[in-house]
Enzyme design. Structure first.
Site, PDB file in Angstrom:
ATOM      1  N   ARG A 233       0.857  -1.177   0.000  1.00 23.09           N
ATOM      2  CA  ARG A 233       0.000   0.000   0.000  1.00 23.09           C
ATOM      3  C   ARG A 233       0.895   1.229   0.000  1.00 23.09           C
ATOM      4  NH1 ARG A 233      -3.487  -3.193  -0.663  1.00 23.09           N
ATOM      5  NH2 ARG A 233      -5.569  -3.362   0.283  1.00 23.09           N
ATOM      6  N   HIS A 234       0.388   2.329  -0.535  1.00 24.42           N
ATOM      7  CA  HIS A 234       1.123   3.589  -0.491  1.00 24.42           C
ATOM      8  C   HIS A 234       0.626   4.403   0.692  1.00 24.42           C
ATOM      9  CE1 HIS A 234       2.908   7.402  -1.680  1.00 24.42           C
ATOM     10  NE2 HIS A 234       3.605   6.756  -2.599  1.00 24.42           N
ATOM     11  N   PRO A 235       1.529   5.030   1.460  1.00 20.63           N
ATOM     12  CA  PRO A 235       1.094   5.750   2.659  1.00 20.63           C
ATOM     13  C   PRO A 235       0.368   7.055   2.388  1.00 20.63           C
ATOM     14  CG  PRO A 235       3.452   6.013   2.363  1.00 20.63           C
ATOM     15  CD  PRO A 235       3.007   5.003   1.345  1.00 20.63           C
ATOM     16  N   SER A 236       0.529   7.648   1.196  1.00 24.28           N
ATOM     17  CA  SER A 236      -0.046   8.979   0.988  1.00 24.28           C
ATOM     18  C   SER A 236      -0.822   9.115  -0.319  1.00 24.28           C
ATOM     19  CB  SER A 236       1.060  10.044   1.033  1.00 24.28           C
ATOM     20  OG  SER A 236       2.096   9.743   0.129  1.00 24.28           O
ATOM     21  N   TYR A 240      -3.863   3.001  -3.994  1.00 23.88           N
ATOM     22  CA  TYR A 240      -2.574   2.611  -4.566  1.00 23.88           C
ATOM     23  C   TYR A 240      -2.127   1.397  -3.756  1.00 23.88           C
ATOM     24  CZ  TYR A 240       1.982   3.465  -6.862  1.00 23.88           C
ATOM     25  OH  TYR A 240       3.113   3.374  -7.632  1.00 23.88           O
TER      26      TYR A 240
END
Length: 389
Positions: A233-236, A240
């Site tokens: 997962r993308h943090p920001s 995504y």
């Protein structure tokens, strides 16, 4: 093809340059291996038992995968610089060199009077590159194996799942240091073209890893805190991350702007109103409501087989990637390989990442331990060494 074009294609940019390296493991060998690919002659100095990376595994037809990758096209000379005769030989070779690279323990060469500064005094055009784990400060005595640097630099703290830490699956700190060293050497060669003088360079594994940590660092020091471990997962940015199809395949999707989000909702989810839900209407809102967002998308994925998912994502013009195994990557249509002789077999190894006119389309083999030792000792037996200035 014209004669001039053919000559340009066949000429490598570092032809005629001599690189000497006292190296082991991965960072320095990767640097000098890249220089060898560009045409430099690389003399690899090894201890009597050889570079210990020779024994890391036997996956490459009985030889180490690490070693054949980073040492192709080099010459091997066994030398003990603690012995006067061999130290003199090393000085004679380096007196003719353009580049000297080393990644021994801090102070090892200085104790033998062979530190980079001394070598440059004898050969003012020499470019030296010292590769260490942590530089020369208070942390210099720390052992600097790759996973240890991943831990010390904080890379491990942001890698993995919420349930546990994860090591980046390749020796990323070693690789990064090797690439940084390559960039540094090429920069110093360009400077020497203008000034005629060599340069002393220093690269550390930690510096490279810390550089990559700039965004988490800025978030920690000046924002709302460093990102937590997200798995795939993308943090920001949201969505995504990875979602699982009905037949068990993981597909990563990436939405980068609101136009893409609206199209994804309309075409893939077939629920255009989801795009305007206040929980999901902006990227920041989607990040804050990640669990609810994931539930909507995961539900849609769970109803479709992988081929249906890929077709619908393409229809929606959504960026995606399949989470592939190494075996699947080996069959990827984008993968390029070149042959290399390893022992009595020819192996297909991954081609260099930079495509250039001077590509050879195959790799030279990595040397056997001390393979060129006798020839090198004879070649440099009578070289005169200049006095230090």
């Amino acid at each position: 093809m014209s004669a001039s074009a053919a000559k340009q294609t066949n000429t490598k940019p570092l032809e005629g340059l001599l690189v000497v390296s006292i190296e082991q493991a991965l960072a320095a060998p990767l640097c000098t291996g890249r220089l060898a690919e560009m045409g430099a002659r690389v003399i690899k100095i090894e201890r009597a038992e050889g570079d210990f990376a020779r024994g890391y595994d036997d996956a490459a037809n009985g030889e180490s995968s690490y070693f054949v990758w980073t040492n192709r096209g080099k010459e091997s000379l066994v030398l003990d610089f603690k012995q006067a005769e061999d130290a003199a030989l090393l000085k004679r070779i380096v007196s003719k060199a353009d580049v000297f690279v080393q990644n021994l323990a801090p102070g090892a060469l200085a104790r033998a009077g062979l530190d980079s500064a001394a070598l440059r005094r004898s050969n003012p055009r020499l470019i030296t590159c010292d590769i260490t784990g942590y530089g020369e400060g208070d942390a210099s005595a720390l052992k600097a194996y790759d996973m240890l640097v991943q831990c010390e630099s904080g890379l491990v703290s942001i890698t993995g799942t919420p349930e546990g830490y994860g090591r980046i699956g390749v020796s990323i700190c070693d690789i990064g240091a090797g690439m940084n060293a390559t960039i540094a050497v090429l920069s110093a060669l360009a400077l020497r073209e203008r000034t005629g003088a060599g340069t002393g360079l220093a690269v550390s594994l930690f510096d490279g890893a810390a550089d990559w940590m700039t965004i988490p660092y800025v978030h920690e020091m000046y924002g709302k805190g460093a990102p937590t471990r997200q798995g795939v997962r993308h943090p920001s940015i949201a969505p995504y991350g990875a979602y699982t199809t009905r037949d068990g395949r993981d597909i990563v999707i990436s939405i980068q702007n609101e136009r893409e989000w609206q199209q994804f909702c309309a075409v893939f989810l077939r629920e255009p109103d989801v795009a305007n839900d206040e929980r999901f209407a902006t990227n920041n809102a989607r990040v804050c409501n990640g669990a609810a967002l994931d539930a909507v998308i995961a539900g849609a994925f769970a109803l479709l087989d992988v081929e249906q998912v890929l077709h619908r994502l393409a229809e929606a013009n959504t960026a995606f990637a399949q989470v592939r195994s190494v075996a699947e990557m080996a069959k990827h249509p984008a993968l390029r390989t070149w042959p290399m002789q390893v022992g009595d077999c020819e192996l297909e190894l991954i081609a260099p990442a930079v495509r250039a006119p001077w590509d050879a389309q195959r790799f030279m083999p990595a040397p056997r331990l001390n393979q060129q030792g006798a020839a090198l000792r004879e070649e440099f037996a009578d070289v005169a060494i200049g006095e230090p200035s």
